[in-house]
Enzyme design. Sequence first.
Site, PDB file in Angstrom:
ATOM      1  N   SER A   1     -10.611   1.667   4.795  1.00  0.00           N
ATOM      2  CA  SER A   1     -11.854   0.916   5.234  1.00  0.00           C
ATOM      3  C   SER A   1     -12.729   1.491   5.975  1.00  0.00           C
ATOM      4  O   SER A   1     -13.036   2.750   5.619  1.00  0.00           O
ATOM      5  CB  SER A   1     -11.109  -0.124   6.359  1.00  0.00           C
ATOM      6  OG  SER A   1     -12.039  -1.122   6.702  1.00  0.00           O
TER       7      SER A   1
ATOM      8  N   TYR B   1     -22.294  -3.517   3.928  1.00  0.00           N
ATOM      9  CA  TYR B   1     -21.249  -2.442   4.013  1.00  0.00           C
ATOM     10  C   TYR B   1     -19.952  -2.680   4.810  1.00  0.00           C
ATOM     11  O   TYR B   1     -18.904  -2.962   4.440  1.00  0.00           O
ATOM     12  CB  TYR B   1     -21.588  -0.898   4.235  1.00  0.00           C
ATOM     13  CG  TYR B   1     -20.482   0.110   4.516  1.00  0.00           C
ATOM     14  CD1 TYR B   1     -20.020   0.528   3.220  1.00  0.00           C
ATOM     15  CD2 TYR B   1     -20.337   0.423   5.505  1.00  0.00           C
ATOM     16  CE1 TYR B   1     -19.269   1.550   3.305  1.00  0.00           C
ATOM     17  CE2 TYR B   1     -19.049   1.533   5.566  1.00  0.00           C
ATOM     18  CZ  TYR B   1     -18.808   2.058   4.650  1.00  0.00           C
ATOM     19  OH  TYR B   1     -17.761   3.106   4.689  1.00  0.00           O
TER      20      TYR B   1
ATOM     21  N   VAL C   1     -17.648  10.637   8.716  1.00  0.00           N
ATOM     22  CA  VAL C   1     -16.840  12.120   8.087  1.00  0.00           C
ATOM     23  C   VAL C   1     -18.067  12.735   7.642  1.00  0.00           C
ATOM     24  O   VAL C   1     -18.807  11.975   6.790  1.00  0.00           O
ATOM     25  CB  VAL C   1     -15.629  11.461   7.362  1.00  0.00           C
ATOM     26  CG1 VAL C   1     -14.760  12.697   6.801  1.00  0.00           C
ATOM     27  CG2 VAL C   1     -14.850  10.292   7.951  1.00  0.00           C
TER      28      VAL C   1
ATOM     29  N   LYS D   1     -16.040  -3.983   3.952  1.00  0.00           N
ATOM     30  CA  LYS D   1     -14.783  -3.318   4.541  1.00  0.00           C
ATOM     31  C   LYS D   1     -14.087  -4.119   5.541  1.00  0.00           C
ATOM     32  O   LYS D   1     -12.940  -3.892   5.474  1.00  0.00           O
ATOM     33  CB  LYS D   1     -15.291  -1.972   5.433  1.00  0.00           C
ATOM     34  CG  LYS D   1     -15.810  -1.104   4.643  1.00  0.00           C
ATOM     35  CD  LYS D   1     -14.912  -0.388   3.533  1.00  0.00           C
ATOM     36  CE  LYS D   1     -15.688   0.878   3.165  1.00  0.00           C
ATOM     37  NZ  LYS D   1     -14.356   1.643   2.164  1.00  0.00           N
TER      38      LYS D   1
HETATM   39  N1  LIG Z   1     -17.664   9.438   5.027  1.00  0.00           N
HETATM   40  C1  LIG Z   1     -17.684   8.459   6.087  1.00  0.00           C
HETATM   41  O1  LIG Z   1     -18.343   8.559   7.049  1.00  0.00           O
HETATM   42  C2  LIG Z   1     -16.748   7.258   5.897  1.00  0.00           C
HETATM   43  C3  LIG Z   1     -16.610   6.714   7.047  1.00  0.00           C
HETATM   44  C4  LIG Z   1     -15.510   5.418   6.944  1.00  0.00           C
HETATM   45  C5  LIG Z   1     -15.139   5.098   5.382  1.00  0.00           C
HETATM   46  N2  LIG Z   1     -15.406   6.043   4.590  1.00  0.00           N
HETATM   47  C6  LIG Z   1     -15.068   5.465   3.195  1.00  0.00           C
HETATM   48  O2  LIG Z   1     -14.085   6.431   2.841  1.00  0.00           O
HETATM   49  C7  LIG Z   1     -14.233   6.357   1.390  1.00  0.00           C
HETATM   50  C8  LIG Z   1     -14.618   7.683   0.520  1.00  0.00           C
HETATM   51  O3  LIG Z   1     -15.958   7.874   1.091  1.00  0.00           O
HETATM   52  P1  LIG Z   1     -16.352   9.544   1.237  1.00  0.00           P
HETATM   53  O4  LIG Z   1     -16.945   9.439   2.678  1.00  0.00           O
HETATM   54  O5  LIG Z   1     -15.364  10.509   0.857  1.00  0.00           O
HETATM   55  O6  LIG Z   1     -17.533   9.416   0.428  1.00  0.00           O
HETATM   56  P2  LIG Z   1     -18.011  10.229  -1.226  1.00  0.00           P
HETATM   57  O7  LIG Z   1     -17.675  11.547  -1.289  1.00  0.00           O
HETATM   58  O8  LIG Z   1     -19.142   9.558  -1.842  1.00  0.00           O
HETATM   59  O9  LIG Z   1     -16.543   9.522  -2.068  1.00  0.00           O
HETATM   60  C9  LIG Z   1     -16.798   8.189  -2.506  1.00  0.00           C
HETATM   61  C10 LIG Z   1     -15.950   8.277  -3.808  1.00  0.00           C
HETATM   62  O10 LIG Z   1     -15.924   6.803  -4.404  1.00  0.00           O
HETATM   63  C11 LIG Z   1     -16.176   7.070  -5.684  1.00  0.00           C
HETATM   64  N3  LIG Z   1     -16.784   5.821  -6.141  1.00  0.00           N
HETATM   65  C12 LIG Z   1     -18.109   5.194  -5.694  1.00  0.00           C
HETATM   66  N4  LIG Z   1     -18.454   4.318  -6.601  1.00  0.00           N
HETATM   67  C13 LIG Z   1     -17.587   4.375  -7.466  1.00  0.00           C
HETATM   68  C14 LIG Z   1     -17.306   3.246  -8.641  1.00  0.00           C
HETATM   69  N5  LIG Z   1     -18.429   2.601  -8.951  1.00  0.00           N
HETATM   70  N6  LIG Z   1     -16.474   3.329  -9.565  1.00  0.00           N
HETATM   71  C15 LIG Z   1     -15.586   4.310  -9.339  1.00  0.00           C
HETATM   72  N7  LIG Z   1     -15.609   4.982  -8.273  1.00  0.00           N
HETATM   73  C16 LIG Z   1     -16.399   5.049  -7.449  1.00  0.00           C
HETATM   74  C17 LIG Z   1     -17.075   8.308  -5.710  1.00  0.00           C
HETATM   75  O11 LIG Z   1     -16.938   8.731  -7.141  1.00  0.00           O
HETATM   76  P3  LIG Z   1     -18.037   8.753  -8.300  1.00  0.00           P
HETATM   77  O12 LIG Z   1     -19.324   8.944  -7.795  1.00  0.00           O
HETATM   78  O13 LIG Z   1     -17.542  10.125  -9.039  1.00  0.00           O
HETATM   79  O14 LIG Z   1     -17.692   7.689  -9.128  1.00  0.00           O
HETATM   80  C18 LIG Z   1     -16.466   9.071  -4.787  1.00  0.00           C
HETATM   81  O15 LIG Z   1     -15.073   9.819  -5.381  1.00  0.00           O
HETATM   82  C19 LIG Z   1     -15.139   5.094   1.001  1.00  0.00           C
HETATM   83  O16 LIG Z   1     -14.328   4.046   0.867  1.00  0.00           O
HETATM   84  C20 LIG Z   1     -16.107   5.142   2.117  1.00  0.00           C
HETATM   85  O17 LIG Z   1     -16.575   3.673   2.552  1.00  0.00           O
HETATM   86  C21 LIG Z   1     -16.256   6.804   4.621  1.00  0.00           C
END
Ligand SMILES: NC(=O)c1ccc[n+]([C@@H]2O[C@H](COP(=O)([O-])OP(=O)(O)OC[C@H]3O[C@@H](n4cnc5c(N)ncnc54)[C@H](OP(=O)(O)O)[C@@H]3O)[C@@H](O)[C@H]2O)c1
Length: 265
Positions: A142, A156, A189, A160
């Site tokens: 989340s 968003y 992150v 979540k």
């Molecule tokens: N970074 C932060 O600050 C943060 C904070 C809180 C929560 N989160 C959560 O952590 C999770 C991972 O995010 P991240 O920060 O690691 O960013 P990220 O590097 O952009 O990773 C997002 C991942 O989701 C995949 N994705 C997106 N749309 C998709 C779709 N339609 N079908 C299949 N896969 C899809 C992307 O792969 P493809 O583009 O190759 O499909 C990628 O592997 C997310 O749920 C995000 O909301 C992140």
Amino acid sequence: MAFEIAGRRALITGASSGIGAALATALAEAGATVGLAARRTPRLQGVLDACLVHSPDSRMWSVDLARPQAADDLAEAARSELGGVDLLVNCAGIPKRRHVTRLDPATVEQVMQVNFLAPVRLTLALLPEMVERGEGRIVNVSSVAATLSSPGEAAYDASKAALSVFSEAMAIDLWDSGVKVMVVYPGVVDTELFQIPDNDPLPAAIEPISVDEVVTAVLEGLHDDAVQVYVPGWFAELASGKAGNVEGFLSGAAEFVRTQGRSPS
Ligand SMILES: NC(=O)c1ccc[n+]([C@@H]2O[C@H](COP(=O)([O-])OP(=O)(O)OC[C@H]3O[C@@H](n4cnc5c(N)ncnc54)[C@H](OP(=O)(O)O)[C@@H]3O)[C@@H](O)[C@H]2O)c1
């Protein structure tokens, strides 16, 4: 009972980059056979290559979770190629930093599809086998946005929050089944999430944490059978503080937005 990762079959969505890629690699290093899913095949292949070094039966599938049927197809592929799933990590997600006055219904639906409906559908597809085995782990990634209602991210935040509440209610339903559910609440992150186009910029004052911090917290949470993991941990206190004084929290958030040179309205 603590969850032993070695020898398990783990399915990780969002495994092509960021938190999902790091988690997949860590799980493979810890002895799990991993199944990786995302859209970008070359990026997924790079992560799979790193996992195969530790876990030779690992697999990958290129899937677009914006397509409703994709979650069912992925569950079927994992079932037939991994032989089942002991640990499901729903990590795929998209950001939507856009002021509510510029949001349209189609955008909200797209965010709900990828961030909420797809992980729910994947969970429901794999859950019966976990319940039948009397064991399984579901980790839903989340965000602190779910509990802190981050400004400028209403779609968003809601996606979540829906995922978190679904997870908590599911955890109660499954309490005595042997299937455990954990919700992960990362703060900001350092990942590619902030380079995805069609999103407003992140407020400058926010200092990101590393993906390694999230991975460590998730592995510890799995070991401890935690139901929720905030990263960093102090966000948990912020969330409970907000619950005790919602009006004060919202007015403070509006003031924060003003100090960023933006208008809350
Ligand atoms: N970074 C932060 O600050 C943060 C904070 C809180 C929560 N989160 C959560 O952590 C999770 C991972 O995010 P991240 O920060 O690691 O960013 P990220 O590097 O952009 O990773 C997002 C991942 O989701 C995949 N994705 C997106 N749309 C998709 C779709 N339609 N079908 C299949 N896969 C899809 C992307 O792969 P493809 O583009 O190759 O499909 C990628 O592997 C997310 O749920 C995000 O909301 C992140």
